[in-house]
Design a protein around this motif. Sequence first.
Motif, PDB file in Angstrom:
ATOM      1  N   VAL A 146     138.848 105.029  86.268  1.00  0.00           N
ATOM      2  CA  VAL A 146     138.454 105.946  87.344  1.00  0.00           C
ATOM      3  C   VAL A 146     138.214 105.183  88.640  1.00  0.00           C
ATOM      4  CG1 VAL A 146     136.736 107.662  88.057  1.00  0.00           C
ATOM      5  CG2 VAL A 146     137.424 107.495  85.648  1.00  0.00           C
TER       6      VAL A 146
ATOM      7  N   LEU B  19     135.950 107.489  94.668  1.00  0.00           N
ATOM      8  CA  LEU B  19     136.347 107.958  95.996  1.00  0.00           C
ATOM      9  C   LEU B  19     135.107 108.122  96.854  1.00  0.00           C
ATOM     10  CD1 LEU B  19     138.997 110.697  95.191  1.00  0.00           C
ATOM     11  CD2 LEU B  19     139.357 108.299  95.747  1.00  0.00           C
TER      12      LEU B  19
ATOM     13  N   GLU C 132     132.532 113.515  94.093  1.00  0.00           N
ATOM     14  CA  GLU C 132     131.431 114.049  93.297  1.00  0.00           C
ATOM     15  C   GLU C 132     131.414 113.449  91.883  1.00  0.00           C
ATOM     16  OE1 GLU C 132     131.853 118.258  92.852  1.00  0.00           O
ATOM     17  OE2 GLU C 132     129.741 118.549  92.420  1.00  0.00           O
ATOM     18  N   VAL C 133     132.513 113.591  91.177  1.00  0.00           N
ATOM     19  CA  VAL C 133     132.539 113.150  89.782  1.00  0.00           C
ATOM     20  C   VAL C 133     132.747 111.635  89.683  1.00  0.00           C
ATOM     21  CG1 VAL C 133     133.831 113.334  87.609  1.00  0.00           C
ATOM     22  CG2 VAL C 133     133.231 115.399  88.895  1.00  0.00           C
TER      23      VAL C 133
ATOM     24  N   SER D 217     131.969 109.299  91.759  1.00  0.00           N
ATOM     25  CA  SER D 217     130.767 108.561  92.172  1.00  0.00           C
ATOM     26  C   SER D 217     129.682 108.646  91.111  1.00  0.00           C
ATOM     27  CB  SER D 217     130.238 109.085  93.507  1.00  0.00           C
ATOM     28  OG  SER D 217     131.147 108.765  94.516  1.00  0.00           O
TER      29      SER D 217
ATOM     30  N   VAL E 226     147.484 104.504  86.061  1.00  0.00           N
ATOM     31  CA  VAL E 226     146.796 104.710  84.773  1.00  0.00           C
ATOM     32  C   VAL E 226     147.705 105.299  83.681  1.00  0.00           C
ATOM     33  CG1 VAL E 226     144.826 105.780  83.606  1.00  0.00           C
ATOM     34  CG2 VAL E 226     144.546 104.851  85.914  1.00  0.00           C
TER      35      VAL E 226
ATOM     36  N   PRO F 213     144.325 115.436  96.577  1.00  0.00           N
ATOM     37  CA  PRO F 213     142.915 115.728  96.326  1.00  0.00           C
ATOM     38  C   PRO F 213     142.715 116.865  95.313  1.00  0.00           C
ATOM     39  CG  PRO F 213     143.410 115.869  98.684  1.00  0.00           C
ATOM     40  CD  PRO F 213     144.695 115.669  97.967  1.00  0.00           C
TER      41      PRO F 213
ATOM     42  N   ASN G 245     146.686 119.402  92.652  1.00  0.00           N
ATOM     43  CA  ASN G 245     147.623 118.864  91.670  1.00  0.00           C
ATOM     44  C   ASN G 245     148.584 119.940  91.190  1.00  0.00           C
ATOM     45  OD1 ASN G 245     144.978 119.623  90.480  1.00  0.00           O
ATOM     46  ND2 ASN G 245     146.202 119.597  88.643  1.00  0.00           N
TER      47      ASN G 245
HETATM   48  C1  FAD Z   1     146.357 115.137  85.708  1.00  0.00           C
HETATM   49  C2  FAD Z   1     145.421 114.277  86.556  1.00  0.00           C
HETATM   50  C3  FAD Z   1     145.100 113.007  86.128  1.00  0.00           C
HETATM   51  C4  FAD Z   1     144.241 112.214  86.906  1.00  0.00           C
HETATM   52  N1  FAD Z   1     143.961 110.962  86.462  1.00  0.00           N
HETATM   53  C5  FAD Z   1     143.144 110.166  87.204  1.00  0.00           C
HETATM   54  C6  FAD Z   1     142.876 108.831  86.770  1.00  0.00           C
HETATM   55  O1  FAD Z   1     143.365 108.360  85.734  1.00  0.00           O
HETATM   56  N2  FAD Z   1     142.037 108.088  87.545  1.00  0.00           N
HETATM   57  C7  FAD Z   1     141.475 108.567  88.700  1.00  0.00           C
HETATM   58  O2  FAD Z   1     140.706 107.834  89.353  1.00  0.00           O
HETATM   59  N3  FAD Z   1     141.734 109.833  89.123  1.00  0.00           N
HETATM   60  C8  FAD Z   1     142.542 110.637  88.396  1.00  0.00           C
HETATM   61  N4  FAD Z   1     142.793 111.918  88.816  1.00  0.00           N
HETATM   62  C9  FAD Z   1     142.048 112.449  89.979  1.00  0.00           C
HETATM   63  C10 FAD Z   1     140.705 113.025  89.499  1.00  0.00           C
HETATM   64  O3  FAD Z   1     140.944 114.195  88.729  1.00  0.00           O
HETATM   65  C11 FAD Z   1     139.776 113.448  90.644  1.00  0.00           C
HETATM   66  O4  FAD Z   1     140.513 114.264  91.537  1.00  0.00           O
HETATM   67  C12 FAD Z   1     139.207 112.258  91.399  1.00  0.00           C
HETATM   68  O5  FAD Z   1     138.434 111.431  90.517  1.00  0.00           O
HETATM   69  C13 FAD Z   1     138.301 112.754  92.546  1.00  0.00           C
HETATM   70  O6  FAD Z   1     137.247 113.517  92.028  1.00  0.00           O
HETATM   71  P1  FAD Z   1     135.801 113.451  92.700  1.00  0.00           P
HETATM   72  O7  FAD Z   1     134.973 114.536  92.096  1.00  0.00           O
HETATM   73  O8  FAD Z   1     135.258 112.062  92.637  1.00  0.00           O
HETATM   74  O9  FAD Z   1     136.097 113.738  94.237  1.00  0.00           O
HETATM   75  P2  FAD Z   1     135.909 115.149  95.001  1.00  0.00           P
HETATM   76  O10 FAD Z   1     134.433 115.400  95.163  1.00  0.00           O
HETATM   77  O11 FAD Z   1     136.710 116.186  94.288  1.00  0.00           O
HETATM   78  O12 FAD Z   1     136.595 114.821  96.387  1.00  0.00           O
HETATM   79  C14 FAD Z   1     135.983 113.942  97.342  1.00  0.00           C
HETATM   80  C15 FAD Z   1     136.900 113.744  98.531  1.00  0.00           C
HETATM   81  O13 FAD Z   1     138.068 113.022  98.142  1.00  0.00           O
HETATM   82  C16 FAD Z   1     139.251 113.810  98.316  1.00  0.00           C
HETATM   83  N5  FAD Z   1     140.023 113.556  97.090  1.00  0.00           N
HETATM   84  C17 FAD Z   1     139.823 114.105  95.882  1.00  0.00           C
HETATM   85  N6  FAD Z   1     140.666 113.597  94.976  1.00  0.00           N
HETATM   86  C18 FAD Z   1     141.421 112.695  95.638  1.00  0.00           C
HETATM   87  C19 FAD Z   1     142.443 111.818  95.258  1.00  0.00           C
HETATM   88  N7  FAD Z   1     142.863 111.752  93.977  1.00  0.00           N
HETATM   89  N8  FAD Z   1     142.975 111.017  96.207  1.00  0.00           N
HETATM   90  C20 FAD Z   1     142.532 111.055  97.481  1.00  0.00           C
HETATM   91  N9  FAD Z   1     141.556 111.861  97.898  1.00  0.00           N
HETATM   92  C21 FAD Z   1     141.006 112.668  96.993  1.00  0.00           C
HETATM   93  C22 FAD Z   1     138.777 115.229  98.426  1.00  0.00           C
HETATM   94  O14 FAD Z   1     139.656 116.018  99.213  1.00  0.00           O
HETATM   95  C23 FAD Z   1     137.440 115.057  99.109  1.00  0.00           C
HETATM   96  O15 FAD Z   1     137.601 114.847 100.496  1.00  0.00           O
HETATM   97  C24 FAD Z   1     143.671 112.714  88.087  1.00  0.00           C
HETATM   98  C25 FAD Z   1     144.019 114.010  88.513  1.00  0.00           C
HETATM   99  C26 FAD Z   1     144.878 114.771  87.781  1.00  0.00           C
HETATM  100  C27 FAD Z   1     145.224 116.151  88.267  1.00  0.00           C
END
Ligand code: FAD
Length: 260
Positions: free
Chosen positions: A73, A76, A80-81, A83, A125, A255, A259
Amino acid sequence: MKRSIEWQIATIKAIKRETRNVKTYTLAIPNFTPHRSGQHYDLRLTAPDGYQAQRSYSIASEPERTGEIDLTVEQLENGEVSSYMHEVLMVGDEVEVRGPIGGYFVWEVTMGGPLLLVAGGSGIVPLMAMIRHRSASGACHSGEAVDPGHAKIPTRLLYSSRSPEDVIYFEELMRLRAECDGLEIYHTFTRQHPPEWTGYARRIDNQMLSEVAAPLGKSALTYVCGPTLLVEAVANGLVQIGLSPQQIRTERFGPTGSNS
Ligand SMILES: Cc1cc2nc3c(=O)[nH]c(=O)nc-3n(C[C@H](O)[C@H](O)[C@H](O)COP(=O)(O)OP(=O)(O)OC[C@H]3O[C@@H](n4cnc5c(N)ncnc54)[C@H](O)[C@@H]3O)c2cc1C
């Protein structure tokens, strides 16, 4: 009828720092279902007031490992998740998960090759799960393959990172490249690179895709994963250099909510 995948409680067995802002979590899964490389799990957090947040994370570990999975992970900014995972979760903690999920962005040795993998950042990943599966199944060791038909599946990884310090799984990729006959790895660094670096140092473009993809021929099974903009640019570029859209599978990481 399709079986619904139940939520279950996983326990964090280990946490490993991969880079400045990336950690790998090993989760013990009590009701373990074998996965295919490229699949993901959903992870759900519940606050004491009942508020829930749910995100998807690709499985980093190879299908040959059972009873547990690795999730890698990237934290970002204001995520939220991610962090919460980085700053709060510790070994021994429990999290709610369900999986494995996904049937499209998957590869297994029985599908053969050659294999072209293109990753941006944490998009490595699910591709790492494929590389680990290729290695664990013996598909890269000449003469030792589980099924001789799968021996030495030619595989090329093009991996875009901001800097060498941001490369996830760097040591393991180096080791697998050294051990694994037919695995070739090309890094490109978009922000910083060492002064002596002679490799790629720009965003992925069509020339780079042509150079990396050409030796595999036009029939390579191709998997592209990373941020949405990178995935779209690479998928379009691959078609422009002559690959068929039918052989290109993509996974967009964000983001959240964007997806496919
Ligand atoms: C099928 C699938 C598999 C995934 N696998 C992984 C993995 O193996 N490892 C991993 O780290 N993440 C992965 N992700 C992304 C993960 O699901 C989350 O979107 C990511 O961890 C951000 O969540 P958050 O709650 O921390 O951020 P949020 O609170 O949802 O977002 C915080 C800020 O970051 C922006 N943001 C959100 N996601 C992204 C992103 N991916 N890139 C750039 N900006 C973003 C949002 O717009 C917002 O401004 C995957 C996503 C999908 C759909």
